[in-house]
Design a protein around this motif. Sequence first.
Motif, PDB file in Angstrom:
ATOM      1  N   ILE A   1       0.847  -1.192   0.000  1.00  0.00           N
ATOM      2  CA  ILE A   1       0.000   0.000   0.000  1.00  0.00           C
ATOM      3  C   ILE A   1       0.882   1.242   0.000  1.00  0.00           C
ATOM      4  O   ILE A   1       1.825   1.360   0.786  1.00  0.00           O
ATOM      5  N   MET A   2       0.544   2.213  -0.849  1.00  0.00           N
ATOM      6  CA  MET A   2       1.371   3.401  -1.017  1.00  0.00           C
ATOM      7  C   MET A   2       1.170   4.460   0.056  1.00  0.00           C
ATOM      8  O   MET A   2       2.130   5.088   0.514  1.00  0.00           O
ATOM      9  N   LEU A   3      -0.083   4.744   0.436  1.00  0.00           N
ATOM     10  CA  LEU A   3      -0.381   5.989   1.159  1.00  0.00           C
ATOM     11  C   LEU A   3      -1.166   5.771   2.448  1.00  0.00           C
ATOM     12  O   LEU A   3      -1.891   6.665   2.882  1.00  0.00           O
ATOM     13  N   ALA A   4      -1.049   4.631   3.093  1.00  0.00           N
ATOM     14  CA  ALA A   4      -1.823   4.376   4.312  1.00  0.00           C
ATOM     15  C   ALA A   4      -1.263   5.169   5.493  1.00  0.00           C
ATOM     16  O   ALA A   4      -0.072   5.109   5.792  1.00  0.00           O
ATOM     17  N   ARG A   5      -2.139   5.913   6.164  1.00  0.00           N
ATOM     18  CA  ARG A   5      -1.741   6.616   7.380  1.00  0.00           C
ATOM     19  C   ARG A   5      -1.519   5.604   8.508  1.00  0.00           C
ATOM     20  O   ARG A   5      -1.932   4.450   8.402  1.00  0.00           O
ATOM     21  N   PRO A   6      -0.873   6.021   9.615  1.00  0.00           N
ATOM     22  CA  PRO A   6      -0.586   5.071  10.702  1.00  0.00           C
ATOM     23  C   PRO A   6      -1.813   4.335  11.222  1.00  0.00           C
ATOM     24  O   PRO A   6      -1.757   3.113  11.452  1.00  0.00           O
ATOM     25  N   GLU A   7      -2.945   5.050  11.399  1.00  0.00           N
ATOM     26  CA  GLU A   7      -4.135   4.378  11.912  1.00  0.00           C
ATOM     27  C   GLU A   7      -4.678   3.370  10.894  1.00  0.00           C
ATOM     28  O   GLU A   7      -5.197   2.312  11.266  1.00  0.00           O
ATOM     29  N   MET A   8      -4.551   3.679   9.606  1.00  0.00           N
ATOM     30  CA  MET A   8      -4.991   2.740   8.572  1.00  0.00           C
ATOM     31  C   MET A   8      -4.069   1.534   8.516  1.00  0.00           C
ATOM     32  O   MET A   8      -4.516   0.405   8.293  1.00  0.00           O
ATOM     33  N   GLN A   9      -2.789   1.744   8.721  1.00  0.00           N
ATOM     34  CA  GLN A   9      -1.849   0.627   8.752  1.00  0.00           C
ATOM     35  C   GLN A   9      -2.217  -0.349   9.870  1.00  0.00           C
ATOM     36  O   GLN A   9      -2.212  -1.575   9.679  1.00  0.00           O
ATOM     37  N   ARG A  10      -2.566   0.185  11.036  1.00  0.00           N
ATOM     38  CA  ARG A  10      -3.003  -0.665  12.148  1.00  0.00           C
ATOM     39  C   ARG A  10      -4.236  -1.473  11.755  1.00  0.00           C
ATOM     40  O   ARG A  10      -4.303  -2.689  11.982  1.00  0.00           O
ATOM     41  N   ASP A  11      -5.218  -0.811  11.150  1.00  0.00           N
ATOM     42  CA  ASP A  11      -6.451  -1.489  10.745  1.00  0.00           C
ATOM     43  C   ASP A  11      -6.172  -2.565   9.695  1.00  0.00           C
ATOM     44  O   ASP A  11      -6.766  -3.654   9.726  1.00  0.00           O
ATOM     45  N   LEU A  12      -5.281  -2.261   8.761  1.00  0.00           N
ATOM     46  CA  LEU A  12      -4.985  -3.211   7.694  1.00  0.00           C
ATOM     47  C   LEU A  12      -4.278  -4.453   8.217  1.00  0.00           C
ATOM     48  O   LEU A  12      -4.491  -5.557   7.701  1.00  0.00           O
ATOM     49  N   HIS A  13      -3.441  -4.298   9.232  1.00  0.00           N
ATOM     50  CA  HIS A  13      -2.818  -5.477   9.834  1.00  0.00           C
ATOM     51  C   HIS A  13      -3.890  -6.411  10.414  1.00  0.00           C
ATOM     52  O   HIS A  13      -3.803  -7.646  10.273  1.00  0.00           O
ATOM     53  N   GLN A  14      -4.902  -5.847  11.050  1.00  0.00           N
ATOM     54  CA  GLN A  14      -5.984  -6.658  11.596  1.00  0.00           C
ATOM     55  C   GLN A  14      -6.766  -7.344  10.478  1.00  0.00           C
ATOM     56  O   GLN A  14      -7.092  -8.538  10.562  1.00  0.00           O
ATOM     57  N   ALA A  15      -7.067  -6.594   9.417  1.00  0.00           N
ATOM     58  CA  ALA A  15      -7.803  -7.162   8.293  1.00  0.00           C
ATOM     59  C   ALA A  15      -6.991  -8.252   7.599  1.00  0.00           C
ATOM     60  O   ALA A  15      -7.550  -9.260   7.149  1.00  0.00           O
ATOM     61  N   ALA A  16      -5.679  -8.058   7.514  1.00  0.00           N
ATOM     62  CA  ALA A  16      -4.819  -9.054   6.867  1.00  0.00           C
ATOM     63  C   ALA A  16      -4.858 -10.388   7.608  1.00  0.00           C
ATOM     64  O   ALA A  16      -4.844 -11.460   6.984  1.00  0.00           O
ATOM     65  N   GLU A  17      -4.919 -10.335   8.917  1.00  0.00           N
ATOM     66  CA  GLU A  17      -5.022 -11.574   9.692  1.00  0.00           C
ATOM     67  C   GLU A  17      -6.307 -12.325   9.369  1.00  0.00           C
ATOM     68  O   GLU A  17      -6.315 -13.549   9.260  1.00  0.00           O
ATOM     69  N   VAL A  18      -7.381 -11.587   9.205  1.00  0.00           N
ATOM     70  CA  VAL A  18      -8.668 -12.210   8.878  1.00  0.00           C
ATOM     71  C   VAL A  18      -8.601 -12.878   7.511  1.00  0.00           C
ATOM     72  O   VAL A  18      -9.095 -14.002   7.322  1.00  0.00           O
ATOM     73  N   LEU A  19      -7.984 -12.224   6.549  1.00  0.00           N
ATOM     74  CA  LEU A  19      -7.987 -12.692   5.164  1.00  0.00           C
ATOM     75  C   LEU A  19      -6.878 -13.695   4.870  1.00  0.00           C
ATOM     76  O   LEU A  19      -6.866 -14.285   3.780  1.00  0.00           O
ATOM     77  N   GLY A  20      -5.953 -13.872   5.784  1.00  0.00           N
ATOM     78  CA  GLY A  20      -4.856 -14.807   5.551  1.00  0.00           C
ATOM     79  C   GLY A  20      -3.718 -14.219   4.734  1.00  0.00           C
ATOM     80  O   GLY A  20      -2.924 -14.967   4.159  1.00  0.00           O
ATOM     81  N   ILE A  21      -3.635 -12.902   4.700  1.00  0.00           N
ATOM     82  CA  ILE A  21      -2.532 -12.242   3.991  1.00  0.00           C
ATOM     83  C   ILE A  21      -1.294 -12.316   4.868  1.00  0.00           C
ATOM     84  O   ILE A  21      -1.294 -11.873   6.004  1.00  0.00           O
ATOM     85  N   GLU A  22      -0.233 -12.858   4.334  1.00  0.00           N
ATOM     86  CA  GLU A  22       0.904 -13.183   5.195  1.00  0.00           C
ATOM     87  C   GLU A  22       1.926 -12.064   5.340  1.00  0.00           C
ATOM     88  O   GLU A  22       2.730 -12.080   6.276  1.00  0.00           O
ATOM     89  N   GLN A  23       1.913 -11.082   4.429  1.00  0.00           N
ATOM     90  CA  GLN A  23       2.875  -9.986   4.573  1.00  0.00           C
ATOM     91  C   GLN A  23       2.303  -8.716   3.953  1.00  0.00           C
ATOM     92  O   GLN A  23       1.740  -8.752   2.856  1.00  0.00           O
ATOM     93  N   LEU A  24       2.462  -7.613   4.691  1.00  0.00           N
ATOM     94  CA  LEU A  24       2.006  -6.301   4.256  1.00  0.00           C
ATOM     95  C   LEU A  24       3.212  -5.383   4.105  1.00  0.00           C
ATOM     96  O   LEU A  24       4.116  -5.387   4.945  1.00  0.00           O
ATOM     97  N   PHE A  25       3.213  -4.588   3.042  1.00  0.00           N
ATOM     98  CA  PHE A  25       4.267  -3.605   2.815  1.00  0.00           C
ATOM     99  C   PHE A  25       3.618  -2.222   2.762  1.00  0.00           C
ATOM    100  O   PHE A  25       2.589  -2.036   2.109  1.00  0.00           O
ATOM    101  N   PHE A  26       4.236  -1.250   3.443  1.00  0.00           N
ATOM    102  CA  PHE A  26       3.742   0.124   3.412  1.00  0.00           C
ATOM    103  C   PHE A  26       4.844   1.014   2.847  1.00  0.00           C
ATOM    104  O   PHE A  26       5.934   1.113   3.414  1.00  0.00           O
ATOM    105  N   ASN A  27       4.553   1.651   1.721  1.00  0.00           N
ATOM    106  CA  ASN A  27       5.568   2.445   1.027  1.00  0.00           C
ATOM    107  C   ASN A  27       5.715   3.846   1.599  1.00  0.00           C
ATOM    108  O   ASN A  27       6.779   4.444   1.502  1.00  0.00           O
ATOM    109  N   GLU A  28       4.626   4.413   2.159  1.00  0.00           N
ATOM    110  CA  GLU A  28       4.642   5.751   2.757  1.00  0.00           C
ATOM    111  C   GLU A  28       5.153   6.801   1.772  1.00  0.00           C
ATOM    112  O   GLU A  28       6.036   7.607   2.074  1.00  0.00           O
ATOM    113  N   PHE A  29       4.584   6.763   0.569  1.00  0.00           N
ATOM    114  CA  PHE A  29       4.905   7.782  -0.432  1.00  0.00           C
ATOM    115  C   PHE A  29       4.267   9.115  -0.038  1.00  0.00           C
ATOM    116  O   PHE A  29       3.443   9.192   0.867  1.00  0.00           O
ATOM    117  N   GLU A  30       4.626  10.171  -0.762  1.00  0.00           N
ATOM    118  CA  GLU A  30       4.129  11.514  -0.467  1.00  0.00           C
ATOM    119  C   GLU A  30       2.698  11.682  -0.963  1.00  0.00           C
ATOM    120  O   GLU A  30       2.419  11.503  -2.158  1.00  0.00           O
TER     121      GLU A  30
END
Length: 248
Positions: free
Chosen positions: A36-65
């Motif tokens: 994900i390119m532009l997730a804010r910190p609170e969204m990153q937290r939420d996405l980690h929780q969602a990834a566990e539900v969906l079985g996604i094994e690794q998340l990358f956050f690019n933190e672009f401008e």
Amino acid sequence: MSQRILLLGVYGMEMVECGGALAINAANGGHSFASIMLARPEMQRDLHQAAEVLGIEQLFFNEFERGGVDLRPDYKLALCRVIRQTRPDIIITQDPQHSFEDLDPDRRPAMGLILEAIALAGRDYGLEAMPELQPHPVATLYYMSPSQPNCSVSLATVWQKKEQAMDCLSSQMTFSGQHFSERLSEQEQQALCPGFAELPSDYHKGREVQRAMDKALHLHTGLGSHSRFALAEPYRRQGLFELNELMV
């Protein structure tokens, strides 16, 4: 059949919007990833929780401008690195036509960046910056939420997982609840979600409207399109389908 599937997203909710395909792949023994390119910190937290539900094994956050996504070399290298690390058989990303017409900021330049990075990841670009990673060409590309889908994935086995993953996106649902409260008339709110005004928080308002939107979209792609599927995620595969024999 299990695959290695990588979602390349911009803001983050794309991961759950494609959650059916990603969860099915994980349940079949495959490996699902998201970047994900532009997730804010609170969204990153939420996405980690969602990834566990969906079985996604690794998340990358690019933190672009934000507001500054472009074709700068650092951004190309960052996405190339993710592709070479995960070595996907399939990449899912936003649809070029839909992203061009979308009024969310950064989606249009992000589309060019994504396609350029996919192309460069399979060539000798940036090897000096990541000598430990070899080029990885990706032959199969699917566009999510396309204007003109040409295939769909049944959600029958993973609908509840997808709904549970959407529940996790509290920052997005809160933003959406505030947006729908301001944008929609009371009559429209009530039509979409009976009792909208009495819901206890912006999160609940956003979530209930999102629930109605998701059901409408996936029903339209499913039963509403005379499909054999009741609820289905729409996709557009880039290029021709290559078949050894005709499929049902």
